[in-house]
Enzyme design. Structure first.
Site, PDB file in Angstrom:
ATOM      1  N   LYS A 142      -1.017  11.612  -6.402  1.00  0.00           N
ATOM      2  CA  LYS A 142       0.290  11.073  -5.980  1.00  0.00           C
ATOM      3  C   LYS A 142       0.774  10.022  -6.987  1.00  0.00           C
ATOM      4  O   LYS A 142       1.900  10.088  -7.467  1.00  0.00           O
ATOM      5  CB  LYS A 142       0.190  10.458  -4.563  1.00  0.00           C
ATOM      6  CG  LYS A 142      -0.282  11.458  -3.510  1.00  0.00           C
ATOM      7  CD  LYS A 142      -0.336  10.858  -2.116  1.00  0.00           C
ATOM      8  CE  LYS A 142      -1.384   9.780  -1.919  1.00  0.00           C
ATOM      9  NZ  LYS A 142      -2.789  10.237  -2.041  1.00  0.00           N
TER      10      LYS A 142
ATOM     11  N   ARG B  26       1.139   7.773   6.985  1.00  0.00           N
ATOM     12  CA  ARG B  26      -0.215   8.331   7.016  1.00  0.00           C
ATOM     13  C   ARG B  26      -0.667   8.642   8.431  1.00  0.00           C
ATOM     14  O   ARG B  26      -1.796   9.097   8.624  1.00  0.00           O
ATOM     15  CB  ARG B  26      -1.170   7.306   6.435  1.00  0.00           C
ATOM     16  CG  ARG B  26      -1.559   7.559   4.987  1.00  0.00           C
ATOM     17  CD  ARG B  26      -2.315   6.342   4.554  1.00  0.00           C
ATOM     18  NE  ARG B  26      -3.322   6.608   3.597  1.00  0.00           N
ATOM     19  CZ  ARG B  26      -3.208   6.321   2.308  1.00  0.00           C
ATOM     20  NH1 ARG B  26      -2.081   5.866   1.812  1.00  0.00           N
ATOM     21  NH2 ARG B  26      -4.216   6.512   1.510  1.00  0.00           N
TER      22      ARG B  26
ATOM     23  N   ARG C 167     -11.845   7.504 -11.691  1.00  0.00           N
ATOM     24  CA  ARG C 167     -10.527   6.871 -11.951  1.00  0.00           C
ATOM     25  C   ARG C 167     -10.699   5.463 -12.530  1.00  0.00           C
ATOM     26  O   ARG C 167     -11.532   4.692 -12.087  1.00  0.00           O
ATOM     27  CB  ARG C 167      -9.713   6.794 -10.665  1.00  0.00           C
ATOM     28  CG  ARG C 167      -8.415   5.983 -10.876  1.00  0.00           C
ATOM     29  CD  ARG C 167      -7.448   6.097  -9.753  1.00  0.00           C
ATOM     30  NE  ARG C 167      -8.031   5.920  -8.448  1.00  0.00           N
ATOM     31  CZ  ARG C 167      -7.416   6.211  -7.310  1.00  0.00           C
ATOM     32  NH1 ARG C 167      -6.196   6.706  -7.342  1.00  0.00           N
ATOM     33  NH2 ARG C 167      -8.014   6.023  -6.148  1.00  0.00           N
TER      34      ARG C 167
ATOM     35  N   ARG D 263     -11.083   0.501  -8.962  1.00  0.00           N
ATOM     36  CA  ARG D 263     -10.792   0.014  -7.611  1.00  0.00           C
ATOM     37  C   ARG D 263     -12.063  -0.106  -6.783  1.00  0.00           C
ATOM     38  O   ARG D 263     -12.956   0.723  -6.915  1.00  0.00           O
ATOM     39  CB  ARG D 263      -9.806   0.974  -6.912  1.00  0.00           C
ATOM     40  CG  ARG D 263      -8.368   0.637  -7.158  1.00  0.00           C
ATOM     41  CD  ARG D 263      -7.407   1.713  -6.727  1.00  0.00           C
ATOM     42  NE  ARG D 263      -7.605   2.242  -5.381  1.00  0.00           N
ATOM     43  CZ  ARG D 263      -6.801   3.142  -4.819  1.00  0.00           C
ATOM     44  NH1 ARG D 263      -5.755   3.602  -5.492  1.00  0.00           N
ATOM     45  NH2 ARG D 263      -7.031   3.585  -3.612  1.00  0.00           N
TER      46      ARG D 263
ATOM     47  N   ARG E 219     -12.487   7.858   3.375  1.00  0.00           N
ATOM     48  CA  ARG E 219     -11.046   8.088   3.176  1.00  0.00           C
ATOM     49  C   ARG E 219     -10.677   9.544   3.456  1.00  0.00           C
ATOM     50  O   ARG E 219      -9.623   9.835   4.028  1.00  0.00           O
ATOM     51  CB  ARG E 219     -10.647   7.690   1.745  1.00  0.00           C
ATOM     52  CG  ARG E 219     -10.603   6.181   1.568  1.00  0.00           C
ATOM     53  CD  ARG E 219     -10.751   5.747   0.124  1.00  0.00           C
ATOM     54  NE  ARG E 219      -9.640   6.126  -0.722  1.00  0.00           N
ATOM     55  CZ  ARG E 219      -9.651   5.964  -2.050  1.00  0.00           C
ATOM     56  NH1 ARG E 219     -10.699   5.446  -2.651  1.00  0.00           N
ATOM     57  NH2 ARG E 219      -8.602   6.299  -2.768  1.00  0.00           N
TER      58      ARG E 219
HETATM   59  P1  AP5 Z   1      -4.148   9.402  -8.532  1.00  0.00           P
HETATM   60  O1  AP5 Z   1      -2.850   9.855  -9.085  1.00  0.00           O
HETATM   61  O2  AP5 Z   1      -4.517   7.975  -8.708  1.00  0.00           O
HETATM   62  O3  AP5 Z   1      -4.300   9.874  -7.007  1.00  0.00           O
HETATM   63  P2  AP5 Z   1      -3.601   9.337  -5.690  1.00  0.00           P
HETATM   64  O4  AP5 Z   1      -3.222  10.530  -4.893  1.00  0.00           O
HETATM   65  O5  AP5 Z   1      -2.530   8.352  -6.016  1.00  0.00           O
HETATM   66  O6  AP5 Z   1      -4.875   8.656  -5.039  1.00  0.00           O
HETATM   67  P3  AP5 Z   1      -5.088   7.284  -4.265  1.00  0.00           P
HETATM   68  O7  AP5 Z   1      -6.577   7.090  -4.194  1.00  0.00           O
HETATM   69  O8  AP5 Z   1      -4.306   6.174  -4.854  1.00  0.00           O
HETATM   70  O9  AP5 Z   1      -4.560   7.645  -2.912  1.00  0.00           O
HETATM   71  P4  AP5 Z   1      -4.927   6.990  -1.611  1.00  0.00           P
HETATM   72  O10 AP5 Z   1      -3.900   7.609  -0.791  1.00  0.00           O
HETATM   73  O11 AP5 Z   1      -6.326   7.137  -1.139  1.00  0.00           O
HETATM   74  O12 AP5 Z   1      -4.858   5.415  -1.966  1.00  0.00           O
HETATM   75  P5  AP5 Z   1      -3.781   4.330  -1.609  1.00  0.00           P
HETATM   76  O13 AP5 Z   1      -3.724   3.391  -2.739  1.00  0.00           O
HETATM   77  O14 AP5 Z   1      -2.535   4.945  -1.109  1.00  0.00           O
HETATM   78  O15 AP5 Z   1      -5.296  10.338  -9.182  1.00  0.00           O
HETATM   79  C1  AP5 Z   1      -6.655  10.106  -8.886  1.00  0.00           C
HETATM   80  C2  AP5 Z   1      -7.486  10.369 -10.172  1.00  0.00           C
HETATM   81  O16 AP5 Z   1      -7.432  11.758 -10.464  1.00  0.00           O
HETATM   82  C3  AP5 Z   1      -6.972   9.630 -11.408  1.00  0.00           C
HETATM   83  O17 AP5 Z   1      -8.046   9.202 -12.183  1.00  0.00           O
HETATM   84  C4  AP5 Z   1      -6.140  10.696 -12.148  1.00  0.00           C
HETATM   85  O18 AP5 Z   1      -6.146  10.497 -13.557  1.00  0.00           O
HETATM   86  C5  AP5 Z   1      -6.873  11.981 -11.763  1.00  0.00           C
HETATM   87  N1  AP5 Z   1      -5.966  13.126 -11.608  1.00  0.00           N
HETATM   88  C6  AP5 Z   1      -4.705  13.139 -11.093  1.00  0.00           C
HETATM   89  N2  AP5 Z   1      -4.207  14.391 -11.127  1.00  0.00           N
HETATM   90  C7  AP5 Z   1      -5.188  15.179 -11.656  1.00  0.00           C
HETATM   91  C8  AP5 Z   1      -5.267  16.572 -11.977  1.00  0.00           C
HETATM   92  N3  AP5 Z   1      -4.239  17.414 -11.714  1.00  0.00           N
HETATM   93  N4  AP5 Z   1      -6.417  17.035 -12.530  1.00  0.00           N
HETATM   94  C9  AP5 Z   1      -7.478  16.191 -12.784  1.00  0.00           C
HETATM   95  N5  AP5 Z   1      -7.434  14.848 -12.523  1.00  0.00           N
HETATM   96  C10 AP5 Z   1      -6.310  14.371 -11.972  1.00  0.00           C
HETATM   97  O19 AP5 Z   1      -4.477   3.625  -0.328  1.00  0.00           O
HETATM   98  C11 AP5 Z   1      -5.633   2.846  -0.477  1.00  0.00           C
HETATM   99  C12 AP5 Z   1      -6.007   2.264   0.869  1.00  0.00           C
HETATM  100  O20 AP5 Z   1      -4.932   1.419   1.351  1.00  0.00           O
HETATM  101  C13 AP5 Z   1      -6.224   3.286   2.000  1.00  0.00           C
HETATM  102  O21 AP5 Z   1      -7.553   3.804   2.010  1.00  0.00           O
HETATM  103  C14 AP5 Z   1      -5.928   2.437   3.237  1.00  0.00           C
HETATM  104  O22 AP5 Z   1      -6.997   1.569   3.546  1.00  0.00           O
HETATM  105  C15 AP5 Z   1      -4.749   1.563   2.772  1.00  0.00           C
HETATM  106  N6  AP5 Z   1      -3.442   2.190   3.024  1.00  0.00           N
HETATM  107  C16 AP5 Z   1      -2.517   2.522   2.083  1.00  0.00           C
HETATM  108  N7  AP5 Z   1      -1.434   3.046   2.669  1.00  0.00           N
HETATM  109  C17 AP5 Z   1      -1.680   3.058   3.989  1.00  0.00           C
HETATM  110  C18 AP5 Z   1      -0.941   3.513   5.117  1.00  0.00           C
HETATM  111  N8  AP5 Z   1       0.274   4.072   4.984  1.00  0.00           N
HETATM  112  N9  AP5 Z   1      -1.500   3.392   6.334  1.00  0.00           N
HETATM  113  C19 AP5 Z   1      -2.726   2.822   6.517  1.00  0.00           C
HETATM  114  N10 AP5 Z   1      -3.482   2.380   5.480  1.00  0.00           N
HETATM  115  C20 AP5 Z   1      -2.955   2.503   4.228  1.00  0.00           C
END
Ligand code: AP5
Length: 216
Positions: A26, A101, A135, A163, A174
């Protein structure tokens, strides 16, 4: 291409949701969507990490959930979004990344902003752990890298960070949270005719091309 055979009337004055499991890509795909649509990215994960870095009470409350890989309570997240959507740049819609979410968050969002499109990046669980554990982030630019799939330039490699929730144990929690609490939203949005699913289990540029095709 796995784009669903439905036609979207994407109202560009409304918001777009970028949806998918942790590590789906994402954040990686968000920059191109921001550039294509002019909408600001609203990432609840980034907002929570900024609050944590600033030492605010919100950040401290969220910390224990985030580090364990659990979802932060809905009321905290909804307050955060309500406040963010009052800012001037949100008037023509935003790109939500990592929100909503839960069904409760989606119901709250429906009262705050119109959503015209939900882009779901589909990646199987067995690809997620390697992505997350490998990552690395550049703290100066926010750019996302991967030790294997997108290595950082040598001159910045010394400042990259990992992270705290990017470890195997937290990733499994997660993923469980995603399957139990978040994935039902795909059906919820599909029933509203808003869901477009792209194959996230391919090269980053190919994922980007599928997303462009949806937007165009
Ligand atoms: P990346 O692009 O970073 O993936 P992402 O989908 O953004 O992953 P996140 O881990 O950031 O998502 P998340 O939803 O768990 O975390 P968030 O910060 O929202 O890609 C990942 C890796 O893969 C990178 O190294 C990239 O280079 C590689 N990659 C990408 N595309 C690729 C491809 N096609 N092929 C190979 N490699 C690839 O949330 C974190 C925490 O915050 C949650 O756990 C929760 O505690 C809290 N939180 C956030 N939002 C909420 C909410 N709305 N409600 C409740 N809690 C929340």
């Amino acid at each position: 291409m796995l784009i669903e055979k439905v036609y979207f009337a994407v109202d560009m004055s409304q918001s777009i949701v970028l949806f998918g499991p942790p590590g789906a890509g994402k954040g990686t795909q968000a920059d191109a969507i921001v550039e294509a649509t002019g909408k600001p990215q609203v990432s609840t994960g980034d907002m929570l990490r900024a609050a944590l870095a600033a030492g605010t009470s919100l950040g401290l409350e969220a910390k224990k959930y985030m580090e364990a890989g659990e979802l932060v309570p809905d009321d905290v997240i909804i307050d955060l979004i309500e406040e963010r959507m009052q800012q001037d740049d949100a008037g023509d819609g935003v790109l939500f990344d990592g929100f909503p979410r839960t069904i409760t968050q989606a119901e709250a969002l429906a009262k705050i902003a119109e959503v015209s499109l939900v882009i779901s990046i589909d990646v199987p669980d067995n690809a997620i752990v390697e992505r997350i554990v490998g990552r690395r982030m550049d703290p100066e630019t926010g750019d996302i890298y991967h030790v294997t799939f997108k290595p950082a330039p040598a001159e910045i490699s010394g400042r990259l960070i990992q992270r705290k929730d990017d470890n195997e144990e937290a990733v499994r929690t997660r993923l469980t949270a995603y399957h139990n609490q978040t994935s039902p939203l795909a059906i919820w949005y599909a029933e509203k005719g808003l869901l477009a699913t792209v194959n996230g289990n391919q090269a980053m540029d190919d994922v980007g091309a599928e997303i462009s095709a949806v937007l165009n």
